[in-house]
Scaffold this active site. Structure first.
Site, PDB file in Angstrom:
ATOM      1  N   GLU A 112     -38.809  35.425  42.974  1.00 34.42           N
ATOM      2  CA  GLU A 112     -39.207  36.764  43.438  1.00 34.42           C
ATOM      3  C   GLU A 112     -40.542  36.821  44.172  1.00 34.42           C
ATOM      4  O   GLU A 112     -41.371  37.693  43.924  1.00 34.42           O
ATOM      5  CB  GLU A 112     -39.199  37.733  42.243  1.00 34.42           C
ATOM      6  CG  GLU A 112     -37.836  37.782  41.555  1.00 34.42           C
ATOM      7  CD  GLU A 112     -37.762  38.774  40.388  1.00 34.42           C
ATOM      8  OE1 GLU A 112     -38.811  39.265  39.953  1.00 34.42           O
ATOM      9  OE2 GLU A 112     -36.632  39.046  39.932  1.00 34.42           O
ATOM     10  N   GLU A 149     -27.549  35.204  39.092  1.00 36.27           N
ATOM     11  CA  GLU A 149     -27.663  36.191  37.998  1.00 36.27           C
ATOM     12  C   GLU A 149     -26.682  37.351  38.214  1.00 36.27           C
ATOM     13  O   GLU A 149     -27.046  38.522  38.143  1.00 36.27           O
ATOM     14  CB  GLU A 149     -29.104  36.729  37.927  1.00 36.27           C
ATOM     15  CG  GLU A 149     -30.145  35.640  37.808  1.00 36.27           C
ATOM     16  CD  GLU A 149     -31.581  36.141  37.727  1.00 36.27           C
ATOM     17  OE1 GLU A 149     -31.795  37.352  37.495  1.00 36.27           O
ATOM     18  OE2 GLU A 149     -32.497  35.329  37.900  1.00 36.27           O
TER      19      GLU A 149
HETATM   20  C1  XIL Z   1     -34.505  39.575  32.359  1.00 37.84           C
HETATM   21  C2  XIL Z   1     -33.930  39.306  30.965  1.00 37.84           C
HETATM   22  O1  XIL Z   1     -32.528  39.352  31.049  1.00 37.84           O
HETATM   23  C3  XIL Z   1     -34.455  40.307  29.970  1.00 37.84           C
HETATM   24  O2  XIL Z   1     -34.041  39.957  28.663  1.00 37.84           O
HETATM   25  C4  XIL Z   1     -35.976  40.366  30.032  1.00 37.84           C
HETATM   26  O3  XIL Z   1     -36.431  41.382  29.184  1.00 37.84           O
HETATM   27  C5  XIL Z   1     -36.457  40.605  31.447  1.00 37.84           C
HETATM   28  O4  XIL Z   1     -35.911  39.615  32.310  1.00 37.84           O
HETATM   29  N1  XIL Z   1     -34.359  38.695  37.374  1.00 37.84           N
HETATM   30  C6  XIL Z   1     -34.694  37.512  36.725  1.00 37.84           C
HETATM   31  C7  XIL Z   1     -34.463  37.395  35.272  1.00 37.84           C
HETATM   32  O5  XIL Z   1     -35.057  36.536  37.399  1.00 37.84           O
HETATM   33  O6  XIL Z   1     -35.403  36.556  34.661  1.00 37.84           O
HETATM   34  C8  XIL Z   1     -34.460  38.740  34.600  1.00 37.84           C
HETATM   35  O7  XIL Z   1     -34.112  38.565  33.229  1.00 37.84           O
HETATM   36  C9  XIL Z   1     -33.518  39.691  35.296  1.00 37.84           C
HETATM   37  C10 XIL Z   1     -33.966  39.911  36.723  1.00 37.84           C
END
Ligand code: XIL
Length: 365
Positions: free
Chosen positions: A150, A256
């Protein structure tokens, strides 16, 4: 008996593949981001085993989990996760070495003992120590790393301003990849982001990747997080991004994937004025209505038809969480009962699961 056999034949001939792994064989690897405590969650193991062979720990390898305090490395959860993967035969995706967002990086990272910002060399030395320690510990056991997460700006700027950019400009990205590669030369190294299939952010990603490649930085793949929202999936932009990646000879991972059934975009709109009102929105506490599940199935199918066509350049597709009951979207950015994945809270296959399997059976590229 004969008429029976005749009737059975087409059923057998066109039987659905029995899992995501089977349906994606020879196309891409199937992964999932899962709860760090999976080694203790035996009840989740059968579903995991059946459909996925690569696992990403949801939180325990992030900088604020591994090194919340300067020099104090906490590998308890990450070690248990990697041992579990080894024992059960899963590959591991490491997530993430540098999260280029100040609210996701422990504040001490950027500061000296007096609380003053570190200069470039000192900050990079800190980054190197973190990466050497983490990647080195799991060398040979983690197949792919999200090296930087990010970093691109959502608005007009190139990179999101952070402690990293302040001290190092854009160089911190190249350095992170160099350090990771030196620590484990065999790992596949990924730049990961959200909304990076949208043209504005894609243009920034193009600039970033070209500049890294020109400097011969060891970056191997682009991660598209794929956090989508029902009825707002940017299919055309996604396809354009996959074409773009091909033109640069870059591998892609969908890192994701999920489809939020309760749109959240307004949470960040208009200076956050909608939050109080939105925090009450919880339309499907007792289950997702069938017509919405159908829509979700159609939209997942459309996604996988695209992935299928570009399977040559897609190394992996990972969902973010195993089933609806585990989704981060039940809590983020406010508490609600969400239904974003292929399996429901009882771990049953949803219409979207079957739609994905069918989409994968269509001829690819
Ligand atoms: C999220 C997790 O799923 C949660 O449990 C945590 O509280 C916050 O992070 N993008 C990413 C991930 O790269 O690391 C994130 O994961 C979701 C968005």
């Amino acid at each position: 008996m004969k008429p029976f056999l005749f009737l059975l034949f087409p059923v057998i001939a066109f039987a659905e593949p029995s899992s995501l792994i089977e349906a994606t064989k020879g196309k891409f690897e199937m992964g999932v981001g899962i709860n760090d405590r999976i080694p203790e969650m035996k009840e989740e193991w059968p579903l995991l085993k059946k459909h996925f062979h690569l696992i990403t720990p949801e939180n325990c390898m992030k900088p604020d989990a591994i090194q919340r305090k300067k020099g104090v490395f906490n590998f308890k959860r990450a070690d248990a996760f990697v041992s579990f993967a080894g024992e059960q035969g899963y590959g591991v995706v490491g997530h993430t070495l540098v999260w280029a967002k100040d609210d996701r990086t422990p504040a001490w990272f950027y500061l000296d003992d007096e609380g003053k910002p570190l200069n470039r060399d000192k900050l990079l030395a800190r980054m190197k120590l973190h990466i050497d320690t983490v990647v080195g510990r799991y060398k040979g056991k983690i197949a792919m790393w999200d090296v930087v997460n990010e970093a691109l700006h959502d608005g007009e700027e190139f990179l999101r301003p952070s402690g990293w950019t302040k001290a190092c400009g854009e160089d911190f990205i190249a350095k992170a990849f160099e350090y990771a590669h030196a620590a484990d030369p065999k790992a596949l190294l990924i730049y990961n982001d959200y909304n990076n299939e949208l043209s504005k952010k894609r243009a920034k990603m193009d600039r970033l990747i070209r500049s890294l490649k020109a400097k011969k930085v060891p970056i191997h793949a682009i991660g598209l997080q794929g956090h989508y929202t029902i009825d707002r999936i940017p299919f055309e932009e996604l396809e354009a991004t996959l074409k773009w990646a091909q033109s640069l000879d870059m591998q892609v991972v969908v890192s994701e994937l999920d489809i939020d059934m309760i749109p959240r975009g307004r949470w960040w709109a208009d200076g956050n004025i909608h939050r109080e009102e939105m925090a009450k929105i919880n339309p499907y506490p007792d289950g997702c209505p069938p017509e919405l599940l159908k829509k979700q199935a159609e939209q997942y199918a459309q996604l996988f038809e695209i992935f299928n066509r570009y399977s040559d350049s897609i190394a992996r597709i990972s969902f973010w969480n195993l089933h609806d009951g585990h989704s981060w979207l039940n809590d983020f950015p406010w508490k609600r009962v969400n239904h974003p994945l292929l399996f429901d809270r009882e771990r049953n296959e949803k219409p979207a699961y079957h739609a994905v399997i069918q989409a994968l059976q269509k001829t690819g590229n």
